[in-house]
Write a protein that holds these residues in place. Structure first.
Motif, PDB file in Angstrom:
ATOM      1  N   GLY A  44       6.541   3.346   0.577  1.00 59.33           N
ATOM      2  CA  GLY A  44       5.296   1.901   0.295  1.00 59.33           C
ATOM      3  C   GLY A  44       5.973   1.772  -1.166  1.00 59.33           C
ATOM      4  O   GLY A  44       4.927   0.590  -1.404  1.00 59.33           O
ATOM      5  N   SER A  45       6.313   2.223  -1.977  1.00 49.62           N
ATOM      6  CA  SER A  45       6.522   1.891  -3.492  1.00 49.62           C
ATOM      7  C   SER A  45       7.999   2.133  -3.264  1.00 49.62           C
ATOM      8  O   SER A  45       9.414   2.697  -2.769  1.00 49.62           O
ATOM      9  CB  SER A  45       6.077   3.198  -4.296  1.00 49.62           C
ATOM     10  N   CYS A  57      -1.872  15.355  -4.115  1.00 46.45           N
ATOM     11  CA  CYS A  57      -0.776  14.663  -4.816  1.00 46.45           C
ATOM     12  C   CYS A  57      -0.984  13.677  -5.546  1.00 46.45           C
ATOM     13  O   CYS A  57      -1.661  12.826  -4.015  1.00 46.45           O
ATOM     14  CB  CYS A  57       0.432  14.570  -3.899  1.00 46.45           C
ATOM     15  N   ARG A  58      -0.705  13.218  -6.631  1.00 45.80           N
ATOM     16  CA  ARG A  58      -1.236  12.145  -6.903  1.00 45.80           C
ATOM     17  C   ARG A  58       0.416  10.847  -7.484  1.00 45.80           C
ATOM     18  O   ARG A  58       0.996  11.515  -7.433  1.00 45.80           O
ATOM     19  CB  ARG A  58      -1.944  11.778  -8.510  1.00 45.80           C
ATOM     20  N   CYS A  59      -0.221   9.883  -6.674  1.00 47.30           N
ATOM     21  CA  CYS A  59       0.531   8.861  -7.164  1.00 47.30           C
ATOM     22  C   CYS A  59       0.262   7.441  -8.098  1.00 47.30           C
ATOM     23  O   CYS A  59      -0.644   6.650  -7.786  1.00 47.30           O
ATOM     24  CB  CYS A  59       1.537   8.281  -5.736  1.00 47.30           C
ATOM     25  N   GLN A  99       0.913  -1.325   0.047  1.00 43.19           N
ATOM     26  CA  GLN A  99      -0.472   0.151  -0.070  1.00 43.19           C
ATOM     27  C   GLN A  99       1.060   1.515  -0.097  1.00 43.19           C
ATOM     28  O   GLN A  99       1.867   0.996   0.979  1.00 43.19           O
ATOM     29  CB  GLN A  99      -1.041   0.030   0.824  1.00 43.19           C
ATOM     30  N   VAL A 100       0.798   1.851  -0.768  1.00 41.96           N
ATOM     31  CA  VAL A 100       0.948   3.328  -0.849  1.00 41.96           C
ATOM     32  C   VAL A 100       0.849   4.373  -0.089  1.00 41.96           C
ATOM     33  O   VAL A 100      -0.105   4.358  -0.323  1.00 41.96           O
ATOM     34  CB  VAL A 100       1.590   4.151  -2.212  1.00 41.96           C
ATOM     35  N   HIS A 101       1.803   5.238   0.412  1.00 44.34           N
ATOM     36  CA  HIS A 101       0.920   6.315   0.928  1.00 44.34           C
ATOM     37  C   HIS A 101       1.475   7.286   1.210  1.00 44.34           C
ATOM     38  O   HIS A 101       2.291   8.351   0.886  1.00 44.34           O
ATOM     39  CB  HIS A 101       0.986   5.885   3.050  1.00 44.34           C
ATOM     40  N   VAL A 102       0.394   8.590   0.259  1.00 44.16           N
ATOM     41  CA  VAL A 102       0.139   9.623   0.305  1.00 44.16           C
ATOM     42  C   VAL A 102       0.598  11.060   1.215  1.00 44.16           C
ATOM     43  O   VAL A 102      -0.999  11.229   1.287  1.00 44.16           O
ATOM     44  CB  VAL A 102       0.305   9.485  -1.486  1.00 44.16           C
ATOM     45  N   VAL A 103       1.461  11.251   1.333  1.00 49.14           N
ATOM     46  CA  VAL A 103       1.200  13.010   2.195  1.00 49.14           C
ATOM     47  C   VAL A 103       1.747  13.893   1.738  1.00 49.14           C
ATOM     48  O   VAL A 103       2.964  14.702   1.295  1.00 49.14           O
ATOM     49  CB  VAL A 103       1.373  12.393   3.438  1.00 49.14           C
ATOM     50  N   GLU A 104       0.748  14.800   1.604  1.00 41.08           N
ATOM     51  CA  GLU A 104       1.429  16.788   1.131  1.00 41.08           C
ATOM     52  C   GLU A 104       1.643  17.802   2.083  1.00 41.08           C
ATOM     53  O   GLU A 104       0.915  17.397   3.750  1.00 41.08           O
ATOM     54  CB  GLU A 104      -0.018  17.551  -0.194  1.00 41.08           C
ATOM     55  N   SER A 105       2.037  18.770   1.676  1.00 38.46           N
ATOM     56  CA  SER A 105       2.595  19.182   3.004  1.00 38.46           C
ATOM     57  C   SER A 105       2.813  21.003   2.276  1.00 38.46           C
ATOM     58  O   SER A 105       3.159  20.610   1.526  1.00 38.46           O
ATOM     59  CB  SER A 105       3.329  19.005   3.909  1.00 38.46           C
TER      60      SER A 105
END
Length: 115
Positions: free
Chosen positions: A26-27, A95-97, A1-7
């Motif tokens: 996670g990738s 953000c998109r991954c 599972q990929v986790h994406v966090v913006e700031s």
């Protein structure tokens, strides 16, 4: 599972600058296609800028010459430098991954540009 966090979102006056960052975990980040999108109230989510694993970059016409997308594969981050901000840039930025064909989104960060 990929986790994406913006700031990095916030409030800025027109003409000012902000820098957004996104970290994906996670990738194998260097293989991911990354992008920034935004959604203003009452509007559909729209593309802002994308950067592929091969460093091909694409910008929306509305931000060309003002925004710069970049990535740092050593830190698993993609950044969006936003200059000459306008009130119409006000939106939640996401953000998109893309990892192995699957799409992952961050929770979004608010950018507000006052006139």
């Amino acid at each position: 599972q990929v986790h994406v966090v913006e700031s990095g979102g916030g409030l800025v006056q027109a003409g000012g600058s902000l820098r957004l960052s996104c970290q994906a975990s996670g990738s194998i980040f260097s293989r991911n296609h990354m992008g920034w999108y935004r959604q203003a109230p009452g509007k559909q989510r729209e593309l802002v800028a994308t950067i592929t694993s091969g460093i091909t970059i694409n910008y929306a016409d509305s931000v060309k010459g003002r925004f710069t997308i970049s990535r740092d594969n050593t830190r698993n981050t993609v950044s969006l430098q936003m200059n000459s901000l306008k009130p119409e840039d006000t939106a939640v930025y996401f953000c998109r991954c893309i990892d192995s064909g699957r799409v992952y989104w961050g929770q979004g960060t608010q950018v507000t540009v006052s006139s």
